[in-house]
Enzyme design. Sequence first.
Site, PDB file in Angstrom:
ATOM      1  N   ASP A 195     -23.239 -23.227  17.907  1.00  0.00           N
ATOM      2  CA  ASP A 195     -22.663 -22.115  18.602  1.00  0.00           C
ATOM      3  C   ASP A 195     -21.071 -22.451  18.846  1.00  0.00           C
ATOM      4  OD1 ASP A 195     -23.379 -19.078  19.629  1.00  0.00           O
ATOM      5  OD2 ASP A 195     -21.520 -19.753  20.481  1.00  0.00           O
TER       6      ASP A 195
ATOM      7  N   CYS B  15     -25.443  -7.286  13.444  1.00  0.00           N
ATOM      8  CA  CYS B  15     -25.530  -6.328  14.525  1.00  0.00           C
ATOM      9  C   CYS B  15     -24.259  -5.302  14.156  1.00  0.00           C
ATOM     10  CB  CYS B  15     -25.299  -6.911  15.662  1.00  0.00           C
ATOM     11  SG  CYS B  15     -24.067  -8.248  16.087  1.00  0.00           S
TER      12      CYS B  15
HETATM   13  C1  SAM Z   1     -25.178 -12.239  18.305  1.00  0.00           C
HETATM   14  S1  SAM Z   1     -24.776 -13.512  19.415  1.00  0.00           S
HETATM   15  C2  SAM Z   1     -26.321 -14.742  18.977  1.00  0.00           C
HETATM   16  C3  SAM Z   1     -27.388 -14.416  19.760  1.00  0.00           C
HETATM   17  C4  SAM Z   1     -28.567 -15.417  19.821  1.00  0.00           C
HETATM   18  N1  SAM Z   1     -29.113 -15.660  18.354  1.00  0.00           N
HETATM   19  C5  SAM Z   1     -29.574 -14.982  20.830  1.00  0.00           C
HETATM   20  O1  SAM Z   1     -30.552 -14.628  20.591  1.00  0.00           O
HETATM   21  O2  SAM Z   1     -29.482 -14.935  22.085  1.00  0.00           O
HETATM   22  C6  SAM Z   1     -23.540 -14.502  18.167  1.00  0.00           C
HETATM   23  C7  SAM Z   1     -22.948 -15.749  18.884  1.00  0.00           C
HETATM   24  O3  SAM Z   1     -22.272 -16.410  17.776  1.00  0.00           O
HETATM   25  C8  SAM Z   1     -21.332 -17.120  18.332  1.00  0.00           C
HETATM   26  N2  SAM Z   1     -20.175 -17.209  17.527  1.00  0.00           N
HETATM   27  C9  SAM Z   1     -19.281 -16.423  16.753  1.00  0.00           C
HETATM   28  N3  SAM Z   1     -18.560 -16.697  15.842  1.00  0.00           N
HETATM   29  C10 SAM Z   1     -18.899 -18.032  15.706  1.00  0.00           C
HETATM   30  C11 SAM Z   1     -18.570 -19.129  14.929  1.00  0.00           C
HETATM   31  N4  SAM Z   1     -17.534 -18.774  13.956  1.00  0.00           N
HETATM   32  N5  SAM Z   1     -19.173 -20.228  14.882  1.00  0.00           N
HETATM   33  C12 SAM Z   1     -20.203 -20.253  15.636  1.00  0.00           C
HETATM   34  N6  SAM Z   1     -20.411 -19.544  16.612  1.00  0.00           N
HETATM   35  C13 SAM Z   1     -19.981 -18.459  16.667  1.00  0.00           C
HETATM   36  C14 SAM Z   1     -20.928 -16.252  19.597  1.00  0.00           C
HETATM   37  O4  SAM Z   1     -20.361 -17.462  20.624  1.00  0.00           O
HETATM   38  C15 SAM Z   1     -22.227 -15.728  19.955  1.00  0.00           C
HETATM   39  O5  SAM Z   1     -22.926 -16.791  20.988  1.00  0.00           O
END
Ligand code: SAM
Length: 396
Positions: A247, A336
């Site tokens: 992440d 999402c």
């Molecule tokens: C929808 S949430 C994931 C939720 C997780 N799967 C759960 O079950 O709790 C999306 C996540 O992607 C991360 N994120 C956003 N852009 C990103 C990137 N370019 N590289 C890595 N992580 C990223 C955010 O910090 C966030 O924690």
Amino acid sequence: MAKVYVDAQAYRALEKGAMIIFKKGVIRVDGEIKPGDIVEVYSRGGKFLGKGFANPNSNIMVRLVTKERDVEVGKELFKERIRKANEYRKKVLGCNKVYRMVYGEADYLPGLIVDRFNDIAAIQISSAGMERFKLDVAEAILEVEPEIETIFEKNTGRARRREGLPEIERVLLGKEKYRTIIKEGKAKFIVDMRGQKTGFFLDQRENRIALEKYVKPGMEVLDVFTYTGGFAIHAAVAGAEKIIAIDKSAQAIKQARENAKLNGVEDKMEFIVGSAFQEMERLIKEGRKFDIVILDPPAFVQHEKDLKNGLRAYFNVNYQGLRLLKDGGILVTCSCSQHVDMQLFKDMIIAASAKAGKFLKMLEPYRTQAPDHPILMASKDTEYLKCLFLYVEDMK
Ligand SMILES: C[S@@+](CC[C@H](N)C(=O)[O-])C[C@H]1O[C@@H](n2cnc3c(N)ncnc32)[C@H](O)[C@@H]1O
């Protein structure tokens, strides 16, 4: 009270059960409207259609609250709706202490989200109208569910900025508390309401639990966009041997490590703070292959105008994920983005698999958000999460 007149298309949508009126559907406004005002809505021909919160500065001009002229918009109405929403979760869905208690317009409470985590309710308000009733809503939650002792106001995010509302994050009522431990399937998680959204992505609960049955001892799992370890911790407690979780948020990964410790699985987990795209590229270059890859990115398409670029981002991330799978591996892939419907999502993954030289089989029926985030049949806006469990074979 100002009167808003809508065109035939908006009228038909409202008749079918929609609760939102977009600016483009408004043909005339009689009177002055300030953000958050309650207005009456009429058809072009003068038929009363309901009352709702208006915001002339927003793309969503009116969020209907009631279709009855005589119903007063205020605490009693909101309390009754919160009671019904809570009863639906508990009696019909069998939710216990951790669930989404209110999901905006799907519970006829436009602009209000309430997530319950044991004795804490995190509320998120995204409409200027609901903001005026914030304290009434908070008191109503405490009255409806006396086990709740804290109302945490998690009023941050893009939707609030769009409505011109300030960002606030604090305990609004009750005990000073913002952390708790929840149980989900075989896993436990620390939820800290100061994290992203209300602190935890409850919408993925059933999908995370569904992962457990595919995890076999000895498996290697990659969880991309892990947040606080959601899918990764489930894989670990279900028996995977080695799990890598990525992440970009250092804060989220810090909590993911705490969650790993809480579940006693920290020895088999590797956490990486970094860009999903770059880290996956590195793993590909290193020749790494996994039994299961999970992709749960943030919404790449926030607005319809971003559809093309957003779909490209989904394509790229899925193409990378597919290349990281062993022959006979499993891809769990999610979106999402409300603007990407299931057909578009399927088309994207088919294109990515063709490029990666993979065959895909659906392991599960189409999966979506957990049922405590109900989809209102007449309202496209309430349906947003897509999740596919795919069996992936090399094309040889
Ligand atoms: C929808 S949430 C994931 C939720 C997780 N799967 C759960 O079950 O709790 C999306 C996540 O992607 C991360 N994120 C956003 N852009 C990103 C990137 N370019 N590289 C890595 N992580 C990223 C955010 O910090 C966030 O924690």
